[in-house]
Design an enzyme around this catalytic site. Structure first.
Site, mmCIF file in Angstrom:
data_model
loop_
_atom_site.group_PDB
_atom_site.id
_atom_site.type_symbol
_atom_site.label_atom_id
_atom_site.label_comp_id
_atom_site.label_asym_id
_atom_site.label_seq_id
_atom_site.Cartn_x
_atom_site.Cartn_y
_atom_site.Cartn_z
ATOM 1 N N ARG A 66 -2.625 13.209 -2.189
ATOM 2 C CA ARG A 66 -2.577 12.319 -0.926
ATOM 3 C C ARG A 66 -2.845 13.493 0.235
ATOM 4 O O ARG A 66 -3.103 13.012 1.308
ATOM 5 C CB ARG A 66 -1.398 11.944 -0.779
ATOM 6 N N ASP A 84 5.192 -1.629 10.944
ATOM 7 C CA ASP A 84 4.988 -0.423 9.904
ATOM 8 C C ASP A 84 4.939 0.860 10.625
ATOM 9 O O ASP A 84 4.708 0.933 11.871
ATOM 10 C CB ASP A 84 3.492 -0.792 9.225
#
Ligand SMILES: C[S@@+](CC[C@H](N)C(=O)[O-])C[C@H]1O[C@@H](n2cnc3c(N)ncnc32)[C@H](O)[C@@H]1O
Length: 290
Positions: A44, A153
């Site tokens: 990632r 978020d």
């Protein structure tokens, strides 16, 4: 052929760098990254190395932990969060919304009170839009009242997708057929866009659950599903009293299928259905107990 640089470095994150990244992810976002996730973290962050021009995980790590790396920390967290979401995920909660929550919401709306629902950790928007679709179809009378579904978020990149409200054919497969016809429109590239009627009820904001919550007033229902599973027990336990303070009396909180309210906060909530809880007692007594 390249023998150095990010591509090669990407294959070799050292333990020290991993430990520093994991500590930073916990400090910044509450994310727990056990050693078993090292390969996932490497892959990632590979793009972050390339974009920042850092040749190795070690130099990236030093950079992101330094004062100069403040902006990069946000992008690192964005890369490390898991954003999987689906429309009408864990559909029993939407059945409960329709059958158990909507009657109370209708009464409140008729009494002139505002309706507020919070999707905390809303990812790419499927959860708040599912709530909006559910309310539209179950209680059309509600949608003309003072009603808002807040989606928050930590990840600004995923919030951009949520705002765009465009989804692939595969992504919309969880939406019941009748709602697909009513609430979606065709968009570019064979995608589908959630229509304005549904989008109108939803607002998105960036918010880290570990930091201050600037919203005022109480929510009638909070969906915080498949979010705290990435946090450790202490971080989870610190969140429940804060959520309780933000839930209206008799309001609801819905969690993901493998999440539970910690024992230390069970006095604040009454279990009522599968991973569903109602706020117990009055808000003020809950606040005193905290
Ligand atoms: C797996 S998704 C869940 C999405 C949706 N609630 C659902 O159940 O489909 C988890 C979301 O939590 C967000 N998240 C992780 N840590 C967070 C934090 N500290 N504050 C706010 N959101 C966070 C991630 O960015 C991600 O979008």
């Amino acid at each position: 052929m390249r023998t150095s640089g990010p591509d090669t470095a990407a294959q070799s994150m050292d333990n020290k760098s991993f430990a520093a990244i994991a500590a930073l992810a916990k400090e910044e976002a509450g994310l727990i990254l056990p050693e078993g996730k090292m390969t996932m973290v490497q892959s990632r962050l590979r793009k972050r190395l390339l974009e920042t021009g850092q040749p190795t995980y070690e130099t990236y790590c030093k950079f992101v932990c330094s004062n100069e790396g403040t902006a990069e920390r946000r992008l690192m967290i964005s890369a490390l969060t898991t954003n999987v979401s689906h429309f009408f995920r864990e559909s029993h909660h939407f059945d409960m919304l329709r059958t158990k929550v909507v009657p109370t919401l209708l009464q409140k709306a008729r009494d002139g009170q505002r309706i507020r629902i919070w999707s905390a950790g809303c990812s790419s928007g499927q959860e708040p839009y599912s709530i909006s679709m559910c309310l539209h179809s179950a209680a059309p009378e509600l949608v003309s009242r003072d009603i808002l579904i807040l989606g928050t978020d930590i990840d600004p990149a995923i919030l951009e997708k949520a705002e765009a409200a465009c989804y692939s054919e595969q992504q919309i497969s969880g939406i019941p057929e009748d709602m697909r016809k009513k609430y979606l429109e065709h968009a570019n590239g064979g995608q589908f866009r959630v229509n304005a009627d549904i989008r109108r009820l939803v607002r998105f904001r960036e918010l880290n659950l570990l930091r201050e919550w600037p919203m005022k007033g109480a929510f009638d229902a909070i969906f915080c599903r498949n979010v705290v599973i990435y946090f450790d027990a202490a971080t989870q336990a610190s969140l429940w009293p804060r959520f309780r303070q933000r839930i209206a009396n008799n309001g609801w909180i819905f969690l993901g299928h493998s999440e539970r309210i910690s024992d230390s906060a069970l006095h604040l909530f009454e279990p009522n259905g599968m991973t569903a809880y109602q706020a117990a007692g009055s808000g003020s007594s809950a606040i005193r107990k905290e």
